[in-house]
Design an enzyme around this catalytic site. Structure first.
Site, mmCIF file in Angstrom:
data_model
loop_
_atom_site.group_PDB
_atom_site.id
_atom_site.type_symbol
_atom_site.label_atom_id
_atom_site.label_comp_id
_atom_site.label_asym_id
_atom_site.label_seq_id
_atom_site.Cartn_x
_atom_site.Cartn_y
_atom_site.Cartn_z
ATOM 1 N N TYR A 14 36.860 40.178 43.372
ATOM 2 C CA TYR A 14 37.431 41.224 44.230
ATOM 3 C C TYR A 14 38.116 42.299 43.412
ATOM 4 O O TYR A 14 38.422 42.116 42.229
ATOM 5 C CB TYR A 14 38.427 40.608 45.221
ATOM 6 N N HIS A 19 42.860 29.966 42.069
ATOM 7 C CA HIS A 19 44.164 29.775 41.412
ATOM 8 C C HIS A 19 44.644 28.338 41.581
ATOM 9 O O HIS A 19 44.435 27.738 42.650
ATOM 10 C CB HIS A 19 45.223 30.659 42.060
ATOM 11 N N ARG A 47 38.342 41.801 39.545
ATOM 12 C CA ARG A 47 38.600 40.476 38.965
ATOM 13 C C ARG A 47 37.388 39.596 39.248
ATOM 14 O O ARG A 47 36.852 39.620 40.351
ATOM 15 C CB ARG A 47 39.803 39.801 39.638
ATOM 16 N N HIS A 54 37.481 33.531 41.256
ATOM 17 C CA HIS A 54 38.331 32.481 40.690
ATOM 18 C C HIS A 54 39.103 31.745 41.773
ATOM 19 O O HIS A 54 39.286 32.247 42.878
ATOM 20 C CB HIS A 54 39.323 33.078 39.670
ATOM 21 N N TYR A 72 42.110 37.884 50.119
ATOM 22 C CA TYR A 72 43.114 36.848 50.362
ATOM 23 C C TYR A 72 43.554 36.913 51.821
ATOM 24 O O TYR A 72 43.418 37.962 52.476
ATOM 25 C CB TYR A 72 44.330 37.067 49.450
HETATM 26 C C1 BEZ Z 1 44.990 37.571 41.502
HETATM 27 O O1 BEZ Z 1 45.254 37.179 42.617
HETATM 28 O O2 BEZ Z 1 44.291 36.890 40.809
HETATM 29 C C2 BEZ Z 1 45.477 38.883 40.983
HETATM 30 C C3 BEZ Z 1 45.340 40.009 41.758
HETATM 31 C C4 BEZ Z 1 45.793 41.228 41.276
HETATM 32 C C5 BEZ Z 1 46.374 41.276 40.033
HETATM 33 C C6 BEZ Z 1 46.488 40.129 39.272
HETATM 34 C C7 BEZ Z 1 46.042 38.931 39.741
HETATM 35 FE FE FE Z 2 43.342 35.967 42.406
#
Ligand code: BEZ
Ligand code: FE
Length: 300
Positions: free
Chosen positions: A192, A218, A213, A216, A158
């Site tokens: 990531y 958001h 993760r 994706h 990010y």
């Molecule tokens: C996210 O940005 O998707 C995320 C990152 C760390 C923990 C939960 C969500």
């Molecule tokens: Fe995220």
């Protein structure tokens, strides 16, 4: 109230809290005491383990900064955020699109740009387009819905991680047109690792979890008279799609980028996703999370 043992102290604690005037606060605090005491009895918690727990929570608090919310991360990896999301979805008065985690990287104040804008400042991989409609649950298009999106780069970071919060990138804010359509350009984000350099990461390591993760984007979508939708679109071919460390993936949120004759930007691979917003109960929001900068200010 003398000679309390590990059982009677629970009743005594509840009785001292019995005059709490706010009924919802009372309900939550009572349940927290009952469950915490039962937990300690269940695992036969030792003084060393209790102090270790206190040290851990202290470290979680100390790791929080205006750019980092370690408590939200803790809630995420323990599945608590996913539980709160699921409970919240169940309360929807009509069914809208499924929600997913807001996560710790949401930022407010991203400037509104025209439909079709590229949200990545310097893309180094092929661009894609994300497009679709925002409708009510009845399928009626919602014009002027606010669509906020944010994602990692093609390297899996990010902007808060790559630029230390000094400037914004890989974020966009758009309004739907008169037919409820939105579209924007981006690049495919890379999946990531959640931030592993703090106390929550140490816990995740100790549990032999991968901390990843899946890729994706958001999305936070709001429109007058509708419930704000916090969700994310997940790329189905990501190796971690079935083992998300924070339990955010639902089948209905899985997408793919493909050649698409209906794409609003011909020549770019496209992700097509239509969002449905449920009608709002007054004052209702779908956010399980917040901009970390705001949380820090509220705590001061
Ligand atoms: C996210 O940005 O998707 C995320 C990152 C760390 C923990 C939960 C969500
Ligand atoms: Fe995220």
């Amino acid at each position: 109230m003398r000679d309390l043992d590990e059982f009677t102290v629970t009743d005594e604690t509840l009785s001292q809290m019995a005059n709490t005037p706010n009924p919802r606060f009372k309900e939550i605090a009572d349940a927290a005491v009952r469950h915490l005491h039962a937990f300690a009895r269940d695992v036969n918690l030792t003084p060393e383990e209790w102090i270790q727990g206190i040290q851990f929570m202290t470290a979680v608090g100390q790791a929080c900064t205006p750019l980092r919310q370690e408590f939200i991360l803790l809630s995420d990896v323990l599945g608590l955020s996913a539980v709160v999301n699921a409970l919240h979805d169940k309360k929807a008065r009509e069914l809208g699109s499924q929600s997913s985690l807001l996560g710790p990287f949401f930022r407010e104040g991203v400037e509104l740009t025209p439909a079709g804008t590229q949200i990545v400042e310097k893309p180094t991989v092929p661009e894609i387009v994300v497009y679709g409609k925002v409708t009510g649950n009845d399928g009626a298009p919602i014009p002027n819905a606010l669509v906020q999106v944010w994602q990692t780069s093609e390297r899996g970071h990010y902007d808060l991680q790559e630029r230390n919060g000094e400037s914004m990138d890989m974020r966009g804010t758009f309004l739907t047109d008169a037919d409820g359509n939105y579209h924007f350009r981006t690049v495919r984000p890379l999946g990531y690792s959640i931030p592993m350099d703090g106390p929550v990461g140490a816990m995740v390591f100790a549990q032999k979890r991968h901390g990843m993760r899946p890729s994706h984007i958001h999305c936070l979508i709001g429109a007058e008279g509708h419930r704000e939708l916090v969700t994310a679109l997940y790329f189905g071919d990501d190796p971690y799609i079935d083992s998300d460390t924070v339990f955010g993936v639902s089948e209905s949120l899985v997408v793919d980028s493909k050649e698409d004759p209906n794409s609003p930007i011909p020549g770019l691979r496209a992700v097509h996703y239509d969002f449905r917003l449920a009608k709002a109960a007054p004052g209702e929001s779908g956010r399980v999370g917040a901009d970390p900068t705001k949380l820090m200010k509220a705590a001061e």
